[in-house]
Write a protein that holds these residues in place. Structure first.
Motif, short mmCIF file in Angstrom:
data_model
loop_
_atom_site.label_atom_id
_atom_site.label_comp_id
_atom_site.label_asym_id
_atom_site.label_seq_id
_atom_site.Cartn_x
_atom_site.Cartn_y
_atom_site.Cartn_z
N LEU A 26 0.81 -1.21 0.00
CA LEU A 26 0.00 0.00 0.00
C LEU A 26 0.85 1.27 0.00
O LEU A 26 0.51 2.27 0.64
CB LEU A 26 -0.98 0.02 1.18
CG LEU A 26 -1.96 -1.17 1.27
CD1 LEU A 26 -3.00 -0.92 2.34
CD2 LEU A 26 -2.62 -1.42 -0.06
N ARG A 66 -7.10 -0.26 2.95
CA ARG A 66 -7.03 -1.72 2.74
C ARG A 66 -8.28 -2.22 2.02
O ARG A 66 -8.21 -3.11 1.17
CB ARG A 66 -6.85 -2.44 4.08
CG ARG A 66 -5.45 -2.27 4.69
CD ARG A 66 -5.23 -3.22 5.85
NE ARG A 66 -6.09 -2.91 6.99
CZ ARG A 66 -5.76 -2.07 7.96
NH1 ARG A 66 -4.58 -1.46 7.94
NH2 ARG A 66 -6.57 -1.85 8.98
N ASP A 106 -7.90 -1.35 -1.61
CA ASP A 106 -6.94 -2.26 -2.23
C ASP A 106 -7.60 -3.60 -2.55
O ASP A 106 -7.41 -4.16 -3.64
CB ASP A 106 -5.75 -2.46 -1.30
CG ASP A 106 -4.74 -3.46 -1.85
OD1 ASP A 106 -4.14 -3.17 -2.91
OD2 ASP A 106 -4.57 -4.52 -1.23
N ALA A 121 -2.48 -2.70 -8.57
CA ALA A 121 -3.72 -2.11 -8.08
C ALA A 121 -3.68 -0.61 -8.33
O ALA A 121 -2.65 0.04 -8.13
CB ALA A 121 -3.88 -2.39 -6.59
#
Length: 324
Positions: free
Chosen positions: A17, A54, A57, A93
């Motif tokens: 991330l 999160r 993601d 992502a």
């Protein structure tokens, strides 16, 4: 995903991330230059919690080009509404990011209508799940008084969200209304019933002064009721408790029927005269920022009109004109 659009940003990030790639107008959308975003944690770049990052993601790695809406804290006093289209790009992502305030500023009505429809659709399903969960919890007879009060508040906020979705949906709708003749007082009473719990909490009554023998008006009540209900509630919320909302129903001299709604607490600043009925163009809209725009859209779509009289001093009058 293509970020070569006006005031749009493409973000890509690693499994840890951390932002790995940035394209587009970051200064406008994310309030910082590109160099300050690279290698930063995703939640910091988007101004959300680590848990929300999160979740984004996880949605992106499903690679379904899902649309997500976030309220980003980007350094200003007020949060910035962002629209994200998340998915995978070359195995990474990523998210295409739009600032909704910028998109809507100066946008033509058709663009705002389409965005309204999209927002309404995306929010309605998760809100229904939340509503079912709250209603299930409320049936638990072992709840403490404190928890019951919390559920009451949750139910009230869910009703608020549902009305906001009605406004978004109605503003974005371009289908032909189903017009028929209805008593205007009945339509008003049905709209009032939609916000009855909120009115009861403030001990506010809608008082109707109706001229005798009014003809029926041609409306689509299913489309008028929810937006009229929100405007009634906006007026009520601006008044002290135990005070009435005054509505008059009468004829004009041209064969139309008028609904005259007084808002004693509202004032119209000079700078908002030209934007009163534009989406998000006036503080008088309160709530979702669409109530007056949606009501006028409904009225004009049903061969009627909505007008307002007021000044910088408190006290405004809204006049709805109906065809018979």
């Amino acid at each position: 995903m293509n970020a070569h659009l006006l005031q749009a940003v493409l973000l890509a990030w690693s499994p840890s991330l951390r932002v790995t790639r940035v394209e587009g107008d970051t200064a406008t959308v994310l309030r910082r230059p590109t160099a300050e975003l690279l290698e930063r944690p995703l939640h910091v770049v988007l101004g959300v919690t680590a848990e929300r990052a999160r979740e984004l993601d996880a949605r992106a790695r499903e690679d379904r080009r899902a649309v997500e809406f976030i309220s980003a804290q980007l350094g200003g006093e007020d949060p910035t509404p962002l629209r994200l289209t998340v998915g995978l790009d070359a195995g990474e992502a990523c998210a295409g990011v739009l600032d909704l305030n910028t998109v809507l500023e100066g946008a033509p009505p058709v663009q705002i209508s389409r965005l309204s429809s999209s927002l309404s659709h995306e929010i309605r399903n998760p809100l229904s799940s939340v509503k079912m969960a709250v209603q299930t919890l409320a049936r638990n007879t072992g709840l403490s008084d404190r928890d019951r009060r919390r559920l009451t508040i949750a139910n009230r906020e869910i009703r608020t969200m549902e009305r906001m979705l009605w406004l978004l949906s109605e503003y974005g709708r371009d289908t032909t209304p189903n017009l028929d003749a209805h008593p205007l007082r009945s339509v008003l009473q049905e709209a009032t019933a939609m916000v009855a719990p909120e009115l009861a909490e403030r001990r506010i009554e809608v008082r109707v002064d109706e001229e005798q023998d009014l003809p029926r008006v041609r409306v689509d009540p299913n489309r008028l009721r929810p937006v009229l209900a929100q405007v009634l509630l906006n007026v009520a919320m601006g008044q002290p408790e135990d005070s009435p909302v005054e509505v008059a129903l009468r004829r004009d001299g041209t064969g139309h029927v008028l609904m005259v709604l007084k808002d004693p607490a509202a004032a119209l600043p000079p700078e908002e005269r030209g934007t009163l009925f534009e989406p998000f163009g006036s503080r008088l809209a309160r709530g979702a920022g669409l109530s007056l725009a949606a009501l006028r859209r409904v009225m004009t779509g049903q061969d009627g009109d909505l007008a307002a009289e007021g000044s910088a001093e408190p006290g405004m009058v809204f006049t709805l004109t109906f065809a018979t």
